[in-house]
Design a protein around this motif. Structure first.
Motif, mmCIF file in Angstrom:
data_model
loop_
_atom_site.group_PDB
_atom_site.id
_atom_site.type_symbol
_atom_site.label_atom_id
_atom_site.label_comp_id
_atom_site.label_asym_id
_atom_site.label_seq_id
_atom_site.Cartn_x
_atom_site.Cartn_y
_atom_site.Cartn_z
ATOM 1 N N GLN A 4 -7.932 -7.753 -17.946
ATOM 2 C CA GLN A 4 -6.571 -8.047 -17.096
ATOM 3 C C GLN A 4 -6.124 -6.752 -15.649
ATOM 4 O O GLN A 4 -7.850 -5.490 -16.017
ATOM 5 C CB GLN A 4 -5.351 -7.683 -17.391
ATOM 6 N N TYR A 5 -6.434 -7.082 -14.947
ATOM 7 C CA TYR A 5 -7.109 -6.029 -13.191
ATOM 8 C C TYR A 5 -6.384 -6.078 -12.002
ATOM 9 O O TYR A 5 -6.081 -6.840 -12.262
ATOM 10 C CB TYR A 5 -8.981 -6.404 -13.084
ATOM 11 N N ILE A 6 -5.785 -4.942 -11.727
ATOM 12 C CA ILE A 6 -5.517 -5.037 -9.868
ATOM 13 C C ILE A 6 -6.836 -4.405 -9.292
ATOM 14 O O ILE A 6 -7.483 -4.533 -9.546
ATOM 15 C CB ILE A 6 -4.846 -3.317 -10.173
ATOM 16 N N LYS A 7 -7.073 -6.065 -8.835
ATOM 17 C CA LYS A 7 -7.973 -6.745 -7.967
ATOM 18 C C LYS A 7 -8.094 -5.222 -6.472
ATOM 19 O O LYS A 7 -8.924 -5.331 -5.437
ATOM 20 C CB LYS A 7 -8.240 -7.922 -7.711
ATOM 21 N N ASP A 8 -6.715 -5.581 -5.736
ATOM 22 C CA ASP A 8 -6.146 -4.898 -4.745
ATOM 23 C C ASP A 8 -4.583 -4.945 -4.761
ATOM 24 O O ASP A 8 -4.460 -5.464 -5.270
ATOM 25 C CB ASP A 8 -6.765 -5.955 -3.224
ATOM 26 N N LEU A 9 -4.413 -3.643 -4.018
ATOM 27 C CA LEU A 9 -3.092 -3.353 -4.557
ATOM 28 C C LEU A 9 -2.758 -2.479 -3.319
ATOM 29 O O LEU A 9 -3.726 -1.697 -2.580
ATOM 30 C CB LEU A 9 -2.356 -2.152 -5.514
ATOM 31 N N PHE B 35 8.802 -2.658 4.289
ATOM 32 C CA PHE B 35 8.144 -2.650 3.758
ATOM 33 C C PHE B 35 7.369 -4.003 3.287
ATOM 34 O O PHE B 35 7.378 -4.608 3.738
ATOM 35 C CB PHE B 35 7.706 -1.612 2.444
ATOM 36 N N ASN B 36 5.848 -3.669 3.091
ATOM 37 C CA ASN B 36 4.964 -4.463 2.824
ATOM 38 C C ASN B 36 4.481 -4.550 1.713
ATOM 39 O O ASN B 36 3.516 -3.269 1.065
ATOM 40 C CB ASN B 36 4.133 -5.114 4.539
ATOM 41 N N VAL B 37 3.550 -5.169 0.725
ATOM 42 C CA VAL B 37 3.598 -5.117 -0.606
ATOM 43 C C VAL B 37 2.282 -6.485 -1.138
ATOM 44 O O VAL B 37 2.862 -7.740 -1.134
ATOM 45 C CB VAL B 37 3.618 -4.285 -1.792
ATOM 46 N N GLU B 38 1.522 -6.360 -1.064
ATOM 47 C CA GLU B 38 0.128 -7.240 -1.625
ATOM 48 C C GLU B 38 -0.606 -6.865 -2.586
ATOM 49 O O GLU B 38 -0.922 -5.688 -2.745
ATOM 50 C CB GLU B 38 -0.554 -7.068 0.210
ATOM 51 N N LEU B 39 -1.121 -7.447 -3.745
ATOM 52 C CA LEU B 39 -0.992 -7.927 -4.404
ATOM 53 C C LEU B 39 -1.962 -8.578 -5.571
ATOM 54 O O LEU B 39 -1.686 -9.846 -5.119
ATOM 55 C CB LEU B 39 0.154 -7.652 -5.553
ATOM 56 N N ALA B 40 -3.446 -8.697 -5.343
ATOM 57 C CA ALA B 40 -4.084 -9.390 -6.386
ATOM 58 C C ALA B 40 -4.312 -9.235 -7.495
ATOM 59 O O ALA B 40 -5.347 -7.966 -7.412
ATOM 60 C CB ALA B 40 -5.188 -9.539 -5.415
ATOM 61 N N TYR B 41 -3.975 -9.996 -8.381
ATOM 62 C CA TYR B 41 -3.841 -9.709 -10.105
ATOM 63 C C TYR B 41 -4.598 -10.430 -10.323
ATOM 64 O O TYR B 41 -4.135 -11.567 -10.094
ATOM 65 C CB TYR B 41 -2.487 -9.315 -10.745
ATOM 66 N N GLY B 42 -5.480 -9.664 -11.125
ATOM 67 C CA GLY B 42 -6.604 -10.741 -11.290
ATOM 68 C C GLY B 42 -7.010 -11.019 -12.979
ATOM 69 O O GLY B 42 -6.400 -9.973 -14.035
#
Length: 164
Positions: free
Chosen positions: A24-29, A83-90
């Protein structure tokens, strides 16, 4: 009495369906707080929060798949972005022994369902660390999302094959 998990009468363990999370990993935060420190001041009304969710899956090999859950949340007070939060979690999943017709539901429903609690915590931590109360995203019905996505793709396929 026989142990069905380890029979030696010609069936192998590979025939038993298995789903494993290999990584499991954070691709983009990304967290943006464009109006800080003014955006952190007390306000009389709660901000409007818009949350969008997307799931993508890509094969890495015959049995391994990369599934990415994307969560985007934007909080606004009127027309001002708080605020704006963007997460790509893989997650990398090993999928063995499932019938082909079960693969799409497995990848687009079960895999993101396993990833969601971790992604939800990352978003909550990011908003809290940004100076806001933690954003606790409500549970997501991935089965309903999948059904809607399949219906949209079927409609698109019908439209593209309809003669003019």
């Amino acid at each position: 009495m026989t142990d069905t998990a380890s029979t030696t009468n010609g069936t192998s363990a590979a025939e038993n369906p298995t789903l494993n999370i290999l990584a499991q990993y954070i691709k983009d935060l990304s967290f943006e707080n464009p109006g800080a420190p003014r955006s952190l001041q007390a306000r009389e009304t709660a901000p409007a929060i818009n949350i969008s969710v997307n799931v993508n899956a890509n094969p890495l090999s015959e049995t391994e798949f990369d599934v990415v859950l994307s969560l985007n949340a934007e909080a606004k007070d009127g027309d001002k972005v708080l605020f704006n939060v963007e997460l790509a979690y893989g997650g990398v999943f090993r999928v063995v022994g499932f019938p082909q017709e079960h693969m799409l539901p497995l990848l687009f429903i079960e895999c993101p369902r396993l990833l969601f609690p971790f992604a939800r915590q990352i978003v909550a931590d990011a908003t809290r660390n940004g100076g806001f109360p933690p954003l606790m995203i409500d549970p997501i019905d991935f089965a309903q999302m999948f059904s809607q996505r399949m219906a949209e793709e079927n409609l698109r396929a019908q439209v593209s094959t309809t003669p003019n």
